[in-house]
Design a protein around this motif. Structure first.
Motif, PDB file in Angstrom:
ATOM      1  N   ALA A  59       0.825  -1.211   0.000  1.00 54.20           N
ATOM      2  CA  ALA A  59       0.000   0.000   0.000  1.00 54.20           C
ATOM      3  C   ALA A  59       0.861   1.263   0.000  1.00 54.20           C
ATOM      4  CB  ALA A  59      -0.924  -0.011   1.220  1.00 54.20           C
ATOM      5  N   MET A  60       1.942   1.240   0.795  1.00 55.09           N
ATOM      6  CA  MET A  60       2.802   2.427   0.877  1.00 55.09           C
ATOM      7  C   MET A  60       3.539   2.671  -0.443  1.00 55.09           C
ATOM      8  SD  MET A  60       2.990   3.983   3.918  1.00 55.09           S
ATOM      9  CE  MET A  60       4.687   4.469   4.168  1.00 55.09           C
ATOM     10  N   ARG A  63       1.178   4.058  -2.998  1.00 54.21           N
ATOM     11  CA  ARG A  63       0.919   5.494  -2.841  1.00 54.21           C
ATOM     12  C   ARG A  63       1.953   6.306  -3.634  1.00 54.21           C
ATOM     13  NH1 ARG A  63       1.876  10.386   0.001  1.00 54.21           N
ATOM     14  NH2 ARG A  63       4.018   9.624   0.097  1.00 54.21           N
ATOM     15  N   LEU A  67       1.254   8.827  -6.981  1.00 54.30           N
ATOM     16  CA  LEU A  67       1.693  10.225  -7.121  1.00 54.30           C
ATOM     17  C   LEU A  67       2.223  10.480  -8.528  1.00 54.30           C
ATOM     18  CD1 LEU A  67       3.580  10.796  -3.730  1.00 54.30           C
ATOM     19  CD2 LEU A  67       1.389  11.806  -4.399  1.00 54.30           C
ATOM     20  N   LEU A 107      -6.192   2.752  -0.198  1.00 55.23           N
ATOM     21  CA  LEU A 107      -5.876   4.044  -0.826  1.00 55.23           C
ATOM     22  C   LEU A 107      -7.120   4.923  -0.944  1.00 55.23           C
ATOM     23  CD1 LEU A 107      -3.307   3.139  -3.642  1.00 55.23           C
ATOM     24  CD2 LEU A 107      -2.867   4.130  -1.406  1.00 55.23           C
TER      25      LEU A 107
ATOM     26  N   PHE B 167       1.457  15.573   3.292  1.00 51.37           N
ATOM     27  CA  PHE B 167       1.252  14.221   2.785  1.00 51.37           C
ATOM     28  C   PHE B 167       1.414  13.160   3.879  1.00 51.37           C
ATOM     29  CE2 PHE B 167       1.991  16.363  -1.239  1.00 51.37           C
ATOM     30  CZ  PHE B 167       1.163  15.681  -2.116  1.00 51.37           C
ATOM     31  N   ILE B 171      -0.020   8.951   4.801  1.00 45.86           N
ATOM     32  CA  ILE B 171       0.854   7.816   5.113  1.00 45.86           C
ATOM     33  C   ILE B 171       0.450   7.199   6.445  1.00 45.86           C
ATOM     34  CG2 ILE B 171       3.229   7.254   5.782  1.00 45.86           C
ATOM     35  CD1 ILE B 171       4.068   9.409   3.666  1.00 45.86           C
ATOM     36  N   ILE B 174      -2.613   5.064   6.110  1.00 48.63           N
ATOM     37  CA  ILE B 174      -2.339   3.739   5.542  1.00 48.63           C
ATOM     38  C   ILE B 174      -1.762   2.809   6.613  1.00 48.63           C
ATOM     39  CG2 ILE B 174      -0.896   2.448   3.920  1.00 48.63           C
ATOM     40  CD1 ILE B 174      -1.016   4.835   2.037  1.00 48.63           C
ATOM     41  N   ILE B 175      -0.760   3.316   7.359  1.00 49.17           N
ATOM     42  CA  ILE B 175      -0.110   2.464   8.365  1.00 49.17           C
ATOM     43  C   ILE B 175      -1.094   2.115   9.481  1.00 49.17           C
ATOM     44  CG2 ILE B 175       1.772   2.357  10.051  1.00 49.17           C
ATOM     45  CD1 ILE B 175       3.439   4.065   8.165  1.00 49.17           C
ATOM     46  N   TYR B 178      -3.598  -0.788   9.078  1.00 47.00           N
ATOM     47  CA  TYR B 178      -3.137  -2.136   9.424  1.00 47.00           C
ATOM     48  C   TYR B 178      -2.717  -2.240  10.890  1.00 47.00           C
ATOM     49  CZ  TYR B 178      -3.002  -2.785   4.366  1.00 47.00           C
ATOM     50  OH  TYR B 178      -3.336  -2.866   3.052  1.00 47.00           O
TER      51      TYR B 178
END
Lengths: 296, 191
Positions: A59-60, A63, A67, A107, B167, B171, B174-175, B178
């Motif tokens: 997922a990271m 991202r 972009l 996302l 931004f 992040i 998202i972290i 989980y």
């Protein structure tokens, strides 16, 4: 001019800014324009982060890809670790519906969606690619040939391996990096076990530094045996492991090498007439002066 | 043929099992690894090419072939509690040379993921996670580097989350989705 979103990662901009500066300047001279990828994060580190939870890693990394998708540009990057995360996740999500749906669900919480509309490249492969740049353009851009020095190429792991998920072919004894070095006027040297890992990956540098350095040390012995004046690589994390690692090896094992370690972009910068100051070579742990005296 | 007896009931039961120690085996473990690693680990025939290719093997007791066997036999505890699990540099040499087209490296990654679910994880992995959560970078900028960047004509902070901290919230979302940061904090606090 071929335009790319320039994914920086962590170590290049935050530890070896010369890698970033030289990438931007050298690529422009061979017809590649690197545009800032605003708001990008850590790729995230495939070993340290992927080991904990692969789903978050997907997922990271996605991202960061999104972009660039929003910029409608392919990604170019200068680190093998970043390549593993960004290239591989982009590739996996393009072909695995189940994983892509899972990632897109997350996302969506931040108003993003992975579309799979771009590709990811390492700047070194773009340099080698005849359709984009090619050896001739590199050779023509050189104003200060690096004649009279022997350079050992370190390919690193995650650019070319695993072979079946990449497109570089042979991973036992590749030669394309040597050709790129030759294009700068320097002499590439062959050394024992050149495809061996630098030892830093997979979180091992943080977990057991002596173990990591022992792997690095083996590599350094082989590089010295070949009489190399410098090591070049295409991965700032490998660079950190070889460069600062030599200081740590001296402390822990008492072995001294003093072989400078330069990113290929930094070498290309020197060959294109950039000064050592333009490349912040003074930030390197191993003094580059003896090497510079030979080439400049 | 009856198994030799040592008059230790637990050991006798194990020795009577001519295939392998079913009491230690968890077939689900194998299935979980196959799913997470997306590789055909069950096809391993123990040739040892992986260990022979491994840069970590000559300098430690880490043996990737052993972990492959543990995967096939479902020896969950033995695999996840072995500290050698964290000595793989993920160089993928074993993966490139495997004659059965398995990715042993990805088996290790899957095992590490499963170990984390049991709070077995070295600190440095969690610290990287915290750094990324807070700054977006696993290796954040510092003042020496900012000065060097300025000298090079680069902005003091790169155009990443460092220059665009707005931004970072995404992040963190998202972290947090989980629960990763929460777990990292909890495990580090317990140490």
């Amino acid at each position: 001019m071929h335009e790319y979103a320039f994914f920086l990662g962590c170590i290049a901009p935050n530890r070896y800014p010369g890698c970033e500066a030289s990438a931007i300047k050298t690529s422009e001279k061979v017809g590649i324009k690197l545009l800032p990828l605003k708001g990008a994060s850590c790729c995230p580190a495939p070993g340290a982060f992927g080991s904990i939870d692969l789903n978050v890693w997907y997922a990271m990394a996605a991202r960061n890809v999104v972009l660039a998708e929003e910029m409608k540009k392919d990604i170019a990057l200068i680190c093998n670790g970043c390549y593993k995360s960004i290239y591989e996740v982009n590739h996996i999500l393009k072909h695995n519906d189940e994983l892509r749906d899972g990632v897109n669900e997350v996302l969506a919480e931040i108003d993003m969606q992975f579309k799979g509309s771009i590709d990811v490249w390492h700047l070194a492969e773009l340099y080698y690619d005849e359709k984009i740049c090619g050896l001739k353009k590199i050779r023509d851009s050189v104003t200060t040939p690096l004649n009279g020095v022997k350079i050992a190429a370190h390919y690193g792991c995650h650019l070319m391996k695993p072979q079946k998920e990449r497109h570089f072919g042979d991973t036992e004894n590749p030669m394309w990096f040597e050709e790129l070095i030759e294009a700068l006027g320097a002499e590439p040297v062959q050394y024992r076990n050149k495809m061996q890992c630098c030892g830093a990956g997979g979180g091992v540098r943080g977990y057991d530094i002596v173990h990591a350095l022992d792997i690095t040390n083996e590599k350094m012995i082989n590089v010295r045996e070949a009489g190399a004046d410098a090591i070049t690589e295409v991965c700032p994390f490998c660079q950190l492991q070889f460069d600062r690692g030599q200081i740590e090896i001296k402390e822990k094992f008492g072995d001294v090498y003093n072989i400078p370690v330069l990113h290929y972009n930094e070498l290309l910068g020197l060959a294109q007439g950039m000064s050592p100051q333009d490349l912040a070579l003074d930030l390197h742990a191993i003094d580059c002066t003896p090497f510079l005296k030979k080439v400049l | 043929m009856a198994a030799k007896t040592y008059n230790i009931p637990e050991l006798d039961t194990k020795l009577a099992d001519r295939r392998y120690h079913l009491t230690d085996a968890n077939p689900e473990f194998t299935q979980k690894i196959l799913k997470t690693s997306r590789t055909i680990a069950n096809m391993c025939y123990q040739c040892g090419t992986c260990t022979g290719s491994c840069p970590s093997a000559p300098r430690s007791s880490y043996r990737i072939r052993l972990f492959m066997r543990r995967c096939v036999l479902g020896l969950e505890d033995e695999a996840l509690t072995d500290p050698d699990l964290w000595l793989c540099t993920t160089c993928y040499s074993c993966t490139d040379r495997c004659p059965r087209d398995i990715a042993p490296t990805d088996v290790i990654m899957a095992m590490r993921n499963l170990a984390f679910l049991r709070d077995i994880v070295p600190k440095n992995f969690l610290q990287t996670c915290q750094l990324i959560y807070n700054s977006g970078h696993g290796v954040p900028n510092n003042d020496v580097n900012r000065a060097a960047r300025t000298k090079l004509g680069l902005p003091a902070d790169p155009p990443t989350t460092h220059s665009y901290p707005e931004f970072i919230k995404g992040i963190q979302k998202i972290i947090d989705h989980y629960g990763l940061k929460e777990n990292a904090d909890r495990i580090l606090k317990g140490d």
